[in-house]
Scaffold this motif. Structure first.
Motif, PDB file in Angstrom:
ATOM      1  N   TYR A 235      35.245 -32.492 -14.335  1.00  0.00           N
ATOM      2  CA  TYR A 235      35.734 -31.350 -15.129  1.00  0.00           C
ATOM      3  C   TYR A 235      37.231 -31.390 -15.352  1.00  0.00           C
ATOM      4  O   TYR A 235      37.651 -31.103 -16.465  1.00  0.00           O
ATOM      5  N   PRO A 236      38.140 -31.616 -14.508  1.00  0.00           N
ATOM      6  CA  PRO A 236      38.133 -31.692 -13.047  1.00  0.00           C
ATOM      7  C   PRO A 236      38.427 -30.331 -12.396  1.00  0.00           C
ATOM      8  O   PRO A 236      39.172 -29.529 -12.931  1.00  0.00           O
ATOM      9  N   SER A 237      37.826 -30.130 -11.221  1.00  0.00           N
ATOM     10  CA  SER A 237      38.007 -28.880 -10.503  1.00  0.00           C
ATOM     11  C   SER A 237      37.781 -29.082  -9.017  1.00  0.00           C
ATOM     12  O   SER A 237      37.179 -30.072  -8.605  1.00  0.00           O
ATOM     13  N   ILE A 238      38.284 -28.143  -8.240  1.00  0.00           N
ATOM     14  CA  ILE A 238      37.960 -28.067  -6.815  1.00  0.00           C
ATOM     15  C   ILE A 238      37.641 -26.610  -6.504  1.00  0.00           C
ATOM     16  O   ILE A 238      38.116 -25.696  -7.179  1.00  0.00           O
ATOM     17  N   PHE A 239      36.809 -26.401  -5.501  1.00  0.00           N
ATOM     18  CA  PHE A 239      36.446 -25.069  -5.054  1.00  0.00           C
ATOM     19  C   PHE A 239      37.019 -24.888  -3.657  1.00  0.00           C
ATOM     20  O   PHE A 239      36.827 -25.751  -2.791  1.00  0.00           O
ATOM     21  N   VAL A 240      37.731 -23.789  -3.447  1.00  0.00           N
ATOM     22  CA  VAL A 240      38.326 -23.509  -2.146  1.00  0.00           C
ATOM     23  C   VAL A 240      37.894 -22.123  -1.691  1.00  0.00           C
ATOM     24  O   VAL A 240      37.630 -21.240  -2.506  1.00  0.00           O
ATOM     25  N   SER A 241      37.817 -21.946  -0.362  1.00  0.00           N
ATOM     26  CA  SER A 241      37.372 -20.663   0.172  1.00  0.00           C
ATOM     27  C   SER A 241      38.071 -20.364   1.489  1.00  0.00           C
ATOM     28  O   SER A 241      38.369 -21.276   2.264  1.00  0.00           O
ATOM     29  N   ASP A 242      38.284 -19.066   1.730  1.00  0.00           N
ATOM     30  CA  ASP A 242      38.786 -18.624   3.026  1.00  0.00           C
ATOM     31  C   ASP A 242      37.642 -18.099   3.892  1.00  0.00           C
ATOM     32  O   ASP A 242      37.858 -17.502   4.933  1.00  0.00           O
ATOM     33  N   GLY A 243      36.405 -18.316   3.456  1.00  0.00           N
ATOM     34  CA  GLY A 243      35.234 -17.835   4.165  1.00  0.00           C
ATOM     35  C   GLY A 243      34.726 -16.504   3.621  1.00  0.00           C
ATOM     36  O   GLY A 243      33.609 -16.098   3.917  1.00  0.00           O
ATOM     37  N   THR A 244      35.539 -15.850   2.817  1.00  0.00           N
ATOM     38  CA  THR A 244      35.148 -14.592   2.194  1.00  0.00           C
ATOM     39  C   THR A 244      35.189 -14.693   0.681  1.00  0.00           C
ATOM     40  O   THR A 244      34.259 -14.283  -0.003  1.00  0.00           O
ATOM     41  N   VAL A 245      36.265 -15.231   0.151  1.00  0.00           N
ATOM     42  CA  VAL A 245      36.414 -15.369  -1.301  1.00  0.00           C
ATOM     43  C   VAL A 245      36.343 -16.851  -1.680  1.00  0.00           C
ATOM     44  O   VAL A 245      36.833 -17.711  -0.946  1.00  0.00           O
ATOM     45  N   LEU A 246      35.691 -17.110  -2.798  1.00  0.00           N
ATOM     46  CA  LEU A 246      35.590 -18.462  -3.344  1.00  0.00           C
ATOM     47  C   LEU A 246      36.430 -18.520  -4.606  1.00  0.00           C
ATOM     48  O   LEU A 246      36.287 -17.673  -5.495  1.00  0.00           O
ATOM     49  N   LEU A 247      37.324 -19.504  -4.673  1.00  0.00           N
ATOM     50  CA  LEU A 247      38.134 -19.719  -5.865  1.00  0.00           C
ATOM     51  C   LEU A 247      37.752 -21.043  -6.485  1.00  0.00           C
ATOM     52  O   LEU A 247      37.608 -22.044  -5.776  1.00  0.00           O
ATOM     53  N   THR A 248      37.572 -21.058  -7.795  1.00  0.00           N
ATOM     54  CA  THR A 248      37.400 -22.316  -8.513  1.00  0.00           C
ATOM     55  C   THR A 248      38.727 -22.607  -9.188  1.00  0.00           C
ATOM     56  O   THR A 248      39.250 -21.779  -9.936  1.00  0.00           O
ATOM     57  N   LEU A 249      39.293 -23.728  -8.877  1.00  0.00           N
ATOM     58  CA  LEU A 249      40.567 -24.149  -9.443  1.00  0.00           C
ATOM     59  C   LEU A 249      40.272 -25.242 -10.464  1.00  0.00           C
ATOM     60  O   LEU A 249      39.829 -26.323 -10.102  1.00  0.00           O
ATOM     61  N   TRP A 250      40.491 -24.923 -11.727  1.00  0.00           N
ATOM     62  CA  TRP A 250      40.194 -25.839 -12.826  1.00  0.00           C
ATOM     63  C   TRP A 250      41.507 -26.354 -13.388  1.00  0.00           C
ATOM     64  O   TRP A 250      42.417 -25.575 -13.666  1.00  0.00           O
ATOM     65  N   ARG A 251      41.616 -27.661 -13.596  1.00  0.00           N
ATOM     66  CA  ARG A 251      42.837 -28.207 -14.196  1.00  0.00           C
ATOM     67  C   ARG A 251      42.791 -28.022 -15.703  1.00  0.00           C
ATOM     68  O   ARG A 251      41.778 -28.306 -16.356  1.00  0.00           O
TER      69      ARG A 251
ATOM     70  N   THR B  49      26.196  -4.672 -10.023  1.00  0.00           N
ATOM     71  CA  THR B  49      26.885  -5.746  -9.312  1.00  0.00           C
ATOM     72  C   THR B  49      27.129  -5.342  -7.862  1.00  0.00           C
ATOM     73  O   THR B  49      27.045  -4.171  -7.505  1.00  0.00           O
ATOM     74  N   CYS B  50      27.474  -6.328  -7.034  1.00  0.00           N
ATOM     75  CA  CYS B  50      27.700  -6.045  -5.614  1.00  0.00           C
ATOM     76  C   CYS B  50      28.904  -6.803  -5.062  1.00  0.00           C
ATOM     77  O   CYS B  50      28.896  -7.239  -3.925  1.00  0.00           O
ATOM     78  N   GLY B  51      29.917  -6.985  -5.874  1.00  0.00           N
ATOM     79  CA  GLY B  51      31.117  -7.664  -5.402  1.00  0.00           C
ATOM     80  C   GLY B  51      31.457  -8.856  -6.268  1.00  0.00           C
ATOM     81  O   GLY B  51      30.759  -9.169  -7.230  1.00  0.00           O
ATOM     82  N   VAL B  52      32.528  -9.517  -5.914  1.00  0.00           N
ATOM     83  CA  VAL B  52      32.992 -10.688  -6.660  1.00  0.00           C
ATOM     84  C   VAL B  52      32.285 -11.928  -6.134  1.00  0.00           C
ATOM     85  O   VAL B  52      32.295 -12.175  -4.923  1.00  0.00           O
ATOM     86  N   HIS B  53      31.687 -12.713  -7.021  1.00  0.00           N
ATOM     87  CA  HIS B  53      31.057 -13.973  -6.626  1.00  0.00           C
ATOM     88  C   HIS B  53      32.121 -15.042  -6.411  1.00  0.00           C
ATOM     89  O   HIS B  53      32.171 -15.694  -5.377  1.00  0.00           O
ATOM     90  N   HIS B  54      32.971 -15.238  -7.414  1.00  0.00           N
ATOM     91  CA  HIS B  54      34.108 -16.142  -7.297  1.00  0.00           C
ATOM     92  C   HIS B  54      35.108 -15.817  -8.396  1.00  0.00           C
ATOM     93  O   HIS B  54      34.788 -15.094  -9.326  1.00  0.00           O
ATOM     94  N   VAL B  55      36.298 -16.352  -8.257  1.00  0.00           N
ATOM     95  CA  VAL B  55      37.336 -16.205  -9.268  1.00  0.00           C
ATOM     96  C   VAL B  55      37.724 -17.606  -9.701  1.00  0.00           C
ATOM     97  O   VAL B  55      37.991 -18.469  -8.851  1.00  0.00           O
ATOM     98  N   GLY B  56      37.740 -17.830 -10.999  1.00  0.00           N
ATOM     99  CA  GLY B  56      38.138 -19.122 -11.547  1.00  0.00           C
ATOM    100  C   GLY B  56      39.556 -19.055 -12.084  1.00  0.00           C
ATOM    101  O   GLY B  56      39.881 -18.161 -12.858  1.00  0.00           O
ATOM    102  N   LEU B  57      40.397 -19.988 -11.662  1.00  0.00           N
ATOM    103  CA  LEU B  57      41.784 -20.037 -12.090  1.00  0.00           C
ATOM    104  C   LEU B  57      42.076 -21.388 -12.729  1.00  0.00           C
ATOM    105  O   LEU B  57      41.739 -22.431 -12.153  1.00  0.00           O
ATOM    106  N   THR B  58      42.687 -21.379 -13.890  1.00  0.00           N
ATOM    107  CA  THR B  58      43.134 -22.616 -14.526  1.00  0.00           C
ATOM    108  C   THR B  58      44.531 -22.927 -14.015  1.00  0.00           C
ATOM    109  O   THR B  58      45.413 -22.064 -14.041  1.00  0.00           O
ATOM    110  N   VAL B  59      44.723 -24.151 -13.538  1.00  0.00           N
ATOM    111  CA  VAL B  59      46.001 -24.559 -12.962  1.00  0.00           C
ATOM    112  C   VAL B  59      46.484 -25.830 -13.648  1.00  0.00           C
ATOM    113  O   VAL B  59      45.683 -26.610 -14.177  1.00  0.00           O
TER     114      VAL B  59
END
Length: 138
Positions: free
Chosen positions: A41-57, A6-16
């Motif tokens: 799904y419903p979900s939104i994807f947010v990023s700070d330009g470095t990390v991608l978060l998937t926010l899943w309801r 592996t070479c780092g985190v692709h994204h982190v998925g969080l259930t909210v």
């Protein structure tokens, strides 16, 4: 096996429990951008330009069980990097002022004698979030 697979985190998925509440926290408080999502799904994807978060309801937020970091297997907390002490202090001011944030650990050295500082909070929806300065060498 000699090489890393592996070479780092692709994204982190969080259930909210509430997508609007989670989007508002990450975008309005931390400055993330919405970069996508899946309305069905419903979900939104947010990023700070470095990390991608998937926010899943959660399918049923009312009956969903809150994660207990001491009792459940899974994400203990999400730690986001900040550039330096000034950025940590600015983030602390914004995040700790948010009315739905619960303070867990106020800014302090990561361990006694460390130049690396961090803080931990529970963000709206109950996820434990840490912000930390870069690891000090030595």
């Amino acid at each position: 096996m000699a090489g890393k697979l592996t070479c780092g985190v692709h994204h982190v998925g969080l259930t909210v429990p509430d997508l609007d509440q989670a989007r508002a926290f990450f975008c309005d408080v931390l400055g993330f951008d919405v970069v996508g999502g899946k309305p069905d799904y419903p979900s939104i994807f947010v990023s700070d330009g470095t990390v991608l978060l998937t926010l899943w309801r959660a399918a049923d937020p009312i009956t969903a069980r809150a994660f207990d970091r001491r009792a459940n297997i899974g994400l203990h907390h999400l730690s986001l990097a900040v550039a330096n002490d000034d950025a940590l202090d600015e983030a602390w001011e914004k995040i700790s002022a948010h009315p739905e944030v619960i303070i867990d650990v106020a800014p302090e050295p990561m361990r006694p004698g460390s130049a690396t500082r961090h803080f931990l909070v529970f963000i709206p929806g109950g996820i434990r979030l840490e912000l930390a300065t870069p690891f000090a060498k030595g």
